[in-house]
Write a protein that holds these residues in place. Sequence first.
Motif, PDB file in Angstrom:
ATOM      1  N   TYR A 189      -5.981  -1.864  -3.683  1.00  0.00           N
ATOM      2  CA  TYR A 189      -7.468  -1.513  -3.553  1.00  0.00           C
ATOM      3  C   TYR A 189      -8.119  -2.807  -3.949  1.00  0.00           C
ATOM      4  O   TYR A 189      -7.748  -3.231  -5.081  1.00  0.00           O
ATOM      5  CB  TYR A 189      -7.809  -0.275  -4.275  1.00  0.00           C
ATOM      6  N   PRO A 190      -9.295  -3.106  -3.025  1.00  0.00           N
ATOM      7  CA  PRO A 190      -9.927  -4.165  -3.317  1.00  0.00           C
ATOM      8  C   PRO A 190     -10.672  -4.271  -4.941  1.00  0.00           C
ATOM      9  O   PRO A 190     -11.099  -5.292  -5.533  1.00  0.00           O
ATOM     10  CB  PRO A 190     -10.807  -4.404  -2.370  1.00  0.00           C
ATOM     11  N   ASP A 191     -11.125  -3.037  -5.256  1.00  0.00           N
ATOM     12  CA  ASP A 191     -11.868  -2.693  -6.518  1.00  0.00           C
ATOM     13  C   ASP A 191     -10.957  -2.625  -7.737  1.00  0.00           C
ATOM     14  O   ASP A 191     -11.454  -2.064  -8.768  1.00  0.00           O
ATOM     15  CB  ASP A 191     -12.897  -1.740  -6.314  1.00  0.00           C
TER      16      ASP A 191
ATOM     17  N   SER B 189       7.368   1.368  -7.256  1.00  0.00           N
ATOM     18  CA  SER B 189       7.616   2.756  -6.905  1.00  0.00           C
ATOM     19  C   SER B 189       7.972   4.018  -7.782  1.00  0.00           C
ATOM     20  O   SER B 189       7.345   5.107  -7.546  1.00  0.00           O
ATOM     21  CB  SER B 189       8.943   2.691  -5.782  1.00  0.00           C
ATOM     22  N   ILE B 190       8.233   3.648  -8.962  1.00  0.00           N
ATOM     23  CA  ILE B 190       8.414   4.713  -9.967  1.00  0.00           C
ATOM     24  C   ILE B 190       7.030   4.973 -10.359  1.00  0.00           C
ATOM     25  O   ILE B 190       6.587   6.108 -10.632  1.00  0.00           O
ATOM     26  CB  ILE B 190       9.109   3.985 -11.175  1.00  0.00           C
ATOM     27  N   ILE B 191       5.899   3.850 -10.510  1.00  0.00           N
ATOM     28  CA  ILE B 191       4.680   4.065 -10.974  1.00  0.00           C
ATOM     29  C   ILE B 191       3.904   5.247 -10.068  1.00  0.00           C
ATOM     30  O   ILE B 191       3.308   5.744 -10.372  1.00  0.00           O
ATOM     31  CB  ILE B 191       3.743   2.770 -11.315  1.00  0.00           C
ATOM     32  N   GLN B 192       4.367   4.912  -8.583  1.00  0.00           N
ATOM     33  CA  GLN B 192       3.615   5.665  -7.643  1.00  0.00           C
ATOM     34  C   GLN B 192       4.123   7.226  -7.538  1.00  0.00           C
ATOM     35  O   GLN B 192       3.600   7.974  -6.807  1.00  0.00           O
ATOM     36  CB  GLN B 192       3.792   5.080  -6.295  1.00  0.00           C
TER      37      GLN B 192
ATOM     38  N   ALA C 169      -4.461   5.767  -8.223  1.00  0.00           N
ATOM     39  CA  ALA C 169      -4.016   5.963  -9.383  1.00  0.00           C
ATOM     40  C   ALA C 169      -3.002   5.076  -9.951  1.00  0.00           C
ATOM     41  O   ALA C 169      -3.107   4.530 -11.005  1.00  0.00           O
ATOM     42  CB  ALA C 169      -3.429   7.414  -9.534  1.00  0.00           C
ATOM     43  N   ALA C 170      -2.099   4.971  -9.112  1.00  0.00           N
ATOM     44  CA  ALA C 170      -0.851   3.973  -9.447  1.00  0.00           C
ATOM     45  C   ALA C 170      -1.449   2.399  -9.385  1.00  0.00           C
ATOM     46  O   ALA C 170      -1.102   1.734 -10.393  1.00  0.00           O
ATOM     47  CB  ALA C 170       0.231   4.025  -7.853  1.00  0.00           C
TER      48      ALA C 170
ATOM     49  N   LEU D 128      -2.960   2.009 -12.928  1.00  0.00           N
ATOM     50  CA  LEU D 128      -1.718   2.015 -14.058  1.00  0.00           C
ATOM     51  C   LEU D 128      -1.076   0.607 -14.072  1.00  0.00           C
ATOM     52  O   LEU D 128      -0.799  -0.083 -14.874  1.00  0.00           O
ATOM     53  CB  LEU D 128      -0.749   3.108 -13.836  1.00  0.00           C
ATOM     54  N   THR D 129      -0.870   0.086 -12.686  1.00  0.00           N
ATOM     55  CA  THR D 129      -0.577  -1.099 -12.559  1.00  0.00           C
ATOM     56  C   THR D 129      -1.306  -2.393 -13.142  1.00  0.00           C
ATOM     57  O   THR D 129      -0.862  -3.387 -13.772  1.00  0.00           O
ATOM     58  CB  THR D 129       0.139  -1.630 -11.160  1.00  0.00           C
ATOM     59  N   LYS D 130      -2.521  -2.148 -12.731  1.00  0.00           N
ATOM     60  CA  LYS D 130      -3.559  -3.246 -13.378  1.00  0.00           C
ATOM     61  C   LYS D 130      -3.432  -3.331 -14.736  1.00  0.00           C
ATOM     62  O   LYS D 130      -3.449  -4.325 -15.451  1.00  0.00           O
ATOM     63  CB  LYS D 130      -4.892  -2.847 -12.825  1.00  0.00           C
ATOM     64  N   ARG D 131      -3.392  -2.086 -15.364  1.00  0.00           N
ATOM     65  CA  ARG D 131      -3.777  -1.909 -17.090  1.00  0.00           C
ATOM     66  C   ARG D 131      -2.275  -2.672 -17.529  1.00  0.00           C
ATOM     67  O   ARG D 131      -2.520  -3.353 -18.595  1.00  0.00           O
ATOM     68  CB  ARG D 131      -3.658  -0.407 -17.550  1.00  0.00           C
TER      69      ARG D 131
END
Length: 301
Positions: free
Chosen positions: A22-24, A127-130, A137-138, A141-144
């Motif tokens: 996502y761009p944002d 894939s686990i995060i998703q 939402a995934a 979490l990845t960004k954090r």
Amino acid sequence: MKLCLSPPNNYDLLSSIHAWIYPDVQPAPEKTGPDWFGRVITIEKTQIPIFISQKTPGSNLDIFYSETSISKELIENKINQILSLKVDISPAIKVIERDSQLSEFVDKISGIRPYLSDSLFEALIKSIIQQQVSYRAANVLTKRMIEHLVSPLNIRGQAVFAFPTSSQLIEMGEQGLRKIGMGFKSEYIMEVCNLIESKELFLEPLMLMSSKSVHKTLTPIRGIGEWTVHALQIAGIGDFSVFPYGDLGIQNLLGRIYNDGKRIKKKQVLEYSAKWGEAGPMVLYFLMCADVLGFLGEISR
């Protein structure tokens, strides 16, 4: 350093990336701007910041990268791989073109190419995060996780990021992952990282394995089931002989297209895929991408 690639006709770099990122909600570790995409890729254990610019869909890709001992040929091969520039999507596009419910969207969909992760490790952890959450939402979490663990590198005035390594994630630990919202998936991520660090799990050989062998290798690991394996095969290997047919997102989407808005069952998703022949899994992939991008008009979520 710079190289230029001529992409397939109508190729849309940003749409292909934004179907997954996502761009944002960035970095994930990907970052995008009005006409560019950037991240750190890894070749032969060397991290290389890249910045790829495309002025308009279908135009050449200008690829800038930091000075490195890695050859231009290897970098070009890696770009072709992660952007799927040499993948033949024509069978899937023909199916979409001939479908009375989908044909009006074919022009936009035909500009998409599958975007692959930099490594199988990245694809597996993502894939686990998703699992059991939306892609947005995934991404959050990845960004954090990336902002907590990864120091950016600079290219063309932009800070770009790599995906964390297994050792970095182990250093963060299960409790650290839980603090950023990973929940029960923290245990699964730690399990994968510990297996890799102890040399009990090697992911790169999966690239050459059959689908059955990939499944047999990964499913004994706690937290990795059929959905996660299929997601890895698509996003990490570029294997479009499979699809996570039980995914609620595709069941809802096909329900909106073909079943008066009512979700269909996994069995029916399989029937649609079978009707479309060998192109079926890739058709499903493109429909999900188009849904995320808002290409399906009123059908989009």
